[in-house]
Scaffold this active site. Structure first.
Site, PDB file in Angstrom:
ATOM      1  N   ASN A   1       0.794  14.066  -0.556  1.00 39.90           N
ATOM      2  CA  ASN A   1       1.713  12.804  -0.690  1.00 39.90           C
ATOM      3  C   ASN A   1       1.323  12.090  -1.788  1.00 39.90           C
ATOM      4  OD1 ASN A   1      -0.057  10.782   0.309  1.00 39.90           O
ATOM      5  ND2 ASN A   1      -0.064  12.335   2.183  1.00 39.90           N
TER       6      ASN A   1
ATOM      7  N   LYS B   1       4.604   3.568  17.303  1.00 37.55           N
ATOM      8  CA  LYS B   1       3.257   4.356  17.078  1.00 37.55           C
ATOM      9  C   LYS B   1       2.190   3.221  17.574  1.00 37.55           C
ATOM     10  CE  LYS B   1       4.926   6.431  12.788  1.00 37.55           C
ATOM     11  NZ  LYS B   1       4.801   6.362  11.422  1.00 37.55           N
TER      12      LYS B   1
ATOM     13  N   ASP C   1       0.110  15.430   8.116  1.00 34.44           N
ATOM     14  CA  ASP C   1       0.293  15.912   9.715  1.00 34.44           C
ATOM     15  C   ASP C   1       0.145  17.499   9.930  1.00 34.44           C
ATOM     16  OD1 ASP C   1       1.063  13.294  10.513  1.00 34.44           O
ATOM     17  OD2 ASP C   1       3.146  13.706   9.758  1.00 34.44           O
TER      18      ASP C   1
ATOM     19  N   LYS D   1      -5.472  33.086  -5.902  1.00 37.03           N
ATOM     20  CA  LYS D   1      -4.309  32.485  -6.055  1.00 37.03           C
ATOM     21  C   LYS D   1      -3.027  33.625  -5.656  1.00 37.03           C
ATOM     22  CE  LYS D   1      -1.388  31.282 -10.078  1.00 37.03           C
ATOM     23  NZ  LYS D   1      -1.115  31.515 -11.449  1.00 37.03           N
TER      24      LYS D   1
ATOM     25  N   PHE E   1      -1.581   2.092  10.003  1.00 37.62           N
ATOM     26  CA  PHE E   1      -0.305   1.676   8.849  1.00 37.62           C
ATOM     27  C   PHE E   1       0.821   2.838   9.197  1.00 37.62           C
ATOM     28  CE2 PHE E   1      -1.390  -0.808   5.529  1.00 37.62           C
ATOM     29  CZ  PHE E   1      -2.668  -1.284   5.865  1.00 37.62           C
TER      30      PHE E   1
ATOM     31  N   LYS F   1      -0.634   5.281  20.052  1.00 34.92           N
ATOM     32  CA  LYS F   1      -1.866   5.388  19.475  1.00 34.92           C
ATOM     33  C   LYS F   1      -2.528   4.301  20.075  1.00 34.92           C
ATOM     34  CE  LYS F   1       0.078   7.458  15.193  1.00 34.92           C
ATOM     35  NZ  LYS F   1      -0.203   8.358  14.190  1.00 34.92           N
TER      36      LYS F   1
HETATM   37  N1  CTP Z   1      -2.529   9.261  10.906  1.00 34.06           N
HETATM   38  C1  CTP Z   1      -3.751   9.864  11.470  1.00 34.06           C
HETATM   39  N2  CTP Z   1      -3.848  11.212  11.468  1.00 34.06           N
HETATM   40  C2  CTP Z   1      -2.638  11.977  11.214  1.00 34.06           C
HETATM   41  C3  CTP Z   1      -1.471  11.285  10.761  1.00 34.06           C
HETATM   42  C4  CTP Z   1      -1.485  10.071  10.671  1.00 34.06           C
HETATM   43  O1  CTP Z   1      -4.824   9.045  11.658  1.00 34.06           O
HETATM   44  N3  CTP Z   1      -2.736  13.160  11.450  1.00 34.06           N
HETATM   45  C5  CTP Z   1      -2.678   7.606  10.809  1.00 34.06           C
HETATM   46  C6  CTP Z   1      -2.312   7.268   9.279  1.00 34.06           C
HETATM   47  O2  CTP Z   1      -3.528   7.030   8.875  1.00 34.06           O
HETATM   48  C7  CTP Z   1      -1.521   5.809   9.736  1.00 34.06           C
HETATM   49  C8  CTP Z   1      -0.719   6.211  10.980  1.00 34.06           C
HETATM   50  O3  CTP Z   1      -1.446   7.484  11.521  1.00 34.06           O
HETATM   51  O4  CTP Z   1      -2.496   4.791   9.943  1.00 34.06           O
HETATM   52  C9  CTP Z   1       0.607   6.432  10.844  1.00 34.06           C
HETATM   53  O5  CTP Z   1       0.814   7.374   9.971  1.00 34.06           O
HETATM   54  P1  CTP Z   1       2.373   7.888   9.746  1.00 34.06           P
HETATM   55  O6  CTP Z   1       2.133   8.833   8.423  1.00 34.06           O
HETATM   56  O7  CTP Z   1       3.274   6.699   9.204  1.00 34.06           O
HETATM   57  O8  CTP Z   1       2.858   8.396  10.874  1.00 34.06           O
HETATM   58  P2  CTP Z   1       2.737   9.450  11.787  1.00 34.06           P
HETATM   59  O9  CTP Z   1       1.835   9.136  12.893  1.00 34.06           O
HETATM   60  O10 CTP Z   1       2.025  10.700  10.810  1.00 34.06           O
HETATM   61  O11 CTP Z   1       4.081   9.947  12.407  1.00 34.06           O
HETATM   62  P3  CTP Z   1       5.218  10.339  11.383  1.00 34.06           P
HETATM   63  O12 CTP Z   1       4.917  11.046  10.374  1.00 34.06           O
HETATM   64  O13 CTP Z   1       6.201  11.056  12.574  1.00 34.06           O
HETATM   65  O14 CTP Z   1       6.058   9.088  10.979  1.00 34.06           O
END
Ligand code: CTP
Length: 401
Positions: free
Chosen positions: A210, A339, A279, A289, A325, A343
Site C-alpha cells: 500500500n 475497531k 491484511d 519469477k 490507527f 481490538k
Molecule cells: N493492523 C494490524 N494488523 C493487521 C491489520 C491492521 O496491526 N493485520 C492495525 C494497523 O496497524 C492499524 C489498525 O490495525 O493500527 C487498523 O488498520 P486498518 O487497515 O485501518 O484496519 P483493519 O483492522 O485492517 O480493517 P479494514 O482493513 O477492514 O478496515
C-alpha cells in the site's frame, strides 16, 4: 520545530571554516519562530563578518567583552539571562577545551559560563583533531556537565581528507535544539511504534503493498524520543531515515512485523501501531519469477495475516496503553469506534485517506481521535509532527497512564 516558537536562542560562532554555515542555521531557527542573537569569537570574525549576522537577525552581534558600542555594558550577562538555549556552531577544538575547563577569556566563553538554559555544542574540525584524546576527553566532560553534543558527520573536509569532523547538518542541529528544549515527560517509558507499509511477496519481483510512507509512525517515534522515551520503531520499507537514539527494526512482511512486535511488546508501556499492515498474503509464493502465461486471466489466492493490533489489545498487560490507527475512505466514526472496541484499544486515530493533505504520503494529517470513554476529538489539519505530539499528550492523560 514548534517548540522553537518564541524561544530566545543565542548562536555562538567560533573560528572554524564551517562558520559560513552558521547563517543557514540562524535562518532555520528564525523560520521556526525563534529570536536569534549572535555571539562570535575574534577568530570567527576572520571567517565571516559580524555584519552578515547583524543583517540577518537585525541586532548587534557581541564580539568583545569590553565593546563600548554594544547596546549593553554587560551584554554577555543580559544575553545569558534571556536565553532558552545557547548553541555553538561551529565549535572548534579550542572552544570545546575552554568550555570543558570553565575558561572565560572572551565574549563567547564568558557568556557560556553565565547561561542557565540548555547548551548545545556542534564540533567541527579535522578528523584527526576530532579523534585526539584531549578533544574526546573534553567532549565527555561537556556531556557530563549537561551539554548536548551535535556529533559531526563524516565526509569531505576542508583539509581535503575524508573523515568525521564535518559540522552536523543544520536541520540536525535544529532538531537537537528542539530535543534540548523538550520536557522529558516520557522518561522511563518504553514505547513501541510501528510504521510504514508491509510487502507481501508473490515471487522475487512482485508483491502487494500500500502507499504508506511511514511519515506518521516516524514522527511519533521521533517525538517520543525527544520527550525522553525509550523508543523501538518497527518499520516496513520506507524512504525515511530513522531518528537517532532509538532501537530500529526493519521488516518487510506482515509476518516479520508480527514476530518483532510480539517479541518487543511484553514490557512496553505504550504501543502505537501506525503501520499499514497488509491484511492478506499470497497463499502460494514462488521461488522464481512467474512467467507470463498463455491465459488472459490468472487467479491468485490470499490468506489472512494475523491482526497484530487486535492480538495486542486483547492480551494487553496491566497499565499498558495500546493505540491504533484507522485509515478509512468513508464512515470514519463508525468504523473507528468499531475497531477501538473489537481490538480493545485505548485510543484510535482515525483519518480519511485518499485526500492530498491527509493520508498516506502527505506531510500533514487531519485526524479524529476516538477514546475508550466514547469521546472523540476532531483535530484541525496539522503537520504529522504536531499530531504526533498531540497523540502522546492524550496518551499521557489516558486513565491508565
Ligand atoms: N493492523 C494490524 N494488523 C493487521 C491489520 C491492521 O496491526 N493485520 C492495525 C494497523 O496497524 C492499524 C489498525 O490495525 O493500527 C487498523 O488498520 P486498518 O487497515 O485501518 O484496519 P483493519 O483492522 O485492517 O480493517 P479494514 O482493513 O477492514 O478496515
Amino acid at each position: 520545530m514548534k517548540i522553537l516558537k518564541n524561544k530566545n536562542i543565542v548562536l555562538g560562532v567560533s573560528g572554524g571554516i564551517a562558520a559560513y554555515k552558521a547563517p543557514e542555521l540562524l535562518r532555520i531557527l528564525q523560520k521556526a519562530g525563534a529570536t536569534v542573537r549572535v555571539v562570535m569569537t575574534k577568530n570567527a570574525c576572520d571567517f565571516i563578518s559580524p555584519l552578515t549576522f547583524e543583517a540577518l537577525c537585525g541586532d548587534a552581534v557581541l564580539t568583545d567583552l569590553f565593546d563600548g558600542s554594544y547596546k549593553s555594558a554587560i551584554g554577555h550577562i543580559d544575553l545569558a539571562k534571556e536565553c532558552d538555549a545557547a548553541v555553538i556552531a561551529p565549535a572548534t577544538a579550542n572552544i570545546i577545551a575552554k568550555l570543558a575547563n570553565g575558561i572565560a577569556d572572551d565574549a563567547l566563553t564568558t557568556f557560556m559560563l553565565a547561561v542557565k538554559g540548555r547548551k548545545i555544542v556542534c564540533p567541527s574540525m579535522n578528523d584527526a583533531m576530532y579523534d585526539n584524546a584531549a578533544v574526546k576527553r573534553n567532549i565527555i566532560r561537556l556531556e557530563a556537565d549537561d551539554y548536548i553534543i551535535a556529533e559531526p558527520s563524516e565526509g569531505y573536509l576542508a583539509c581535503k581528507t575524508e573523515g568525521k569532523g564535518r559540522l552536523a547538518d543544520c536541520d540536525k542541529i535544529a532538531d537537537k535544539i528542539c530535543e534540548a528544549l523538550t520536557t522529558k515527560d516520557l522518561m522511563w517509558k518504553k514505547i513501541l511504534v510501528t510504521a510504514g507499509p508491509t510487502r507481501e511477496f508473490i515471487d522475487p519481483v512482485r508483491f502487494i503493498s500500500n502507499p504508506s510512507s511511514g511519515k506518521m509512525g516516524y514522527a511519533i517515534a521521533d517525538a517520543a524520543r525527544k520527550r525522553g522515551g525509550n523508543v523501538i520503531l518497527i518499520s516496513g520499507p520506507t524512504l525515511i531515515e530513522p531518528p537517532e537514539g532509538i532501537k530500529f527494526i526493519k521488516i518487510v512482511s506482515a509476518k516479520q512485523m508480527a514476530d518483532n512486535v510480539f517479541m518487543n511488546a511484553q514490557d512496553a508501556d505504550i504501543i502505537i501501531k501506525a503501520a499499514a499492515v497488509s491484511d492478506y498474503r499470497a497463499e502460494e509464493t514462488f521461488e522464481h519469477k512467474v512467467k507470463k502465461a498463455k491465459a488472459d486471466r490468472i487467479t491468485l489466492n490470499f490468506c489472512k495475516n494475523t491482526d497484530i493490533l487486535k492480538k495486542l489489545g486483547l492480551n494487553k498487560k496491566k497499565g499498558q496503553i495500546v493505540v491504533g490507527f484507522a485509515a478509512e475512505t468513508k464512515d470514519l466514526e463508525q468504523n473507528a469506534f468499531k475497531k477501538l472496541e473489537e481490538k480493545n484499544l485505548d485510543i484510535i486515530a482515525g483519518n480519511i485517506v485518499g485526500k492530498p493533505d491527509s493520508g498516506f504520503e502527505a506531510d500533514t494529517n487531519k485526524a479524529v481521535l476516538f477514546f475508550k470513554s466514547g469521546k472523540k476529538e476532531v483535530l484541525p489539519l496539522m503537520s504529522k509532527d504536531e499530531l504526533a505530539d498531540i497523540i502522546l499528550d492524550r496518551i499521557l492523560k489516558s486513565p491508565v497512564a
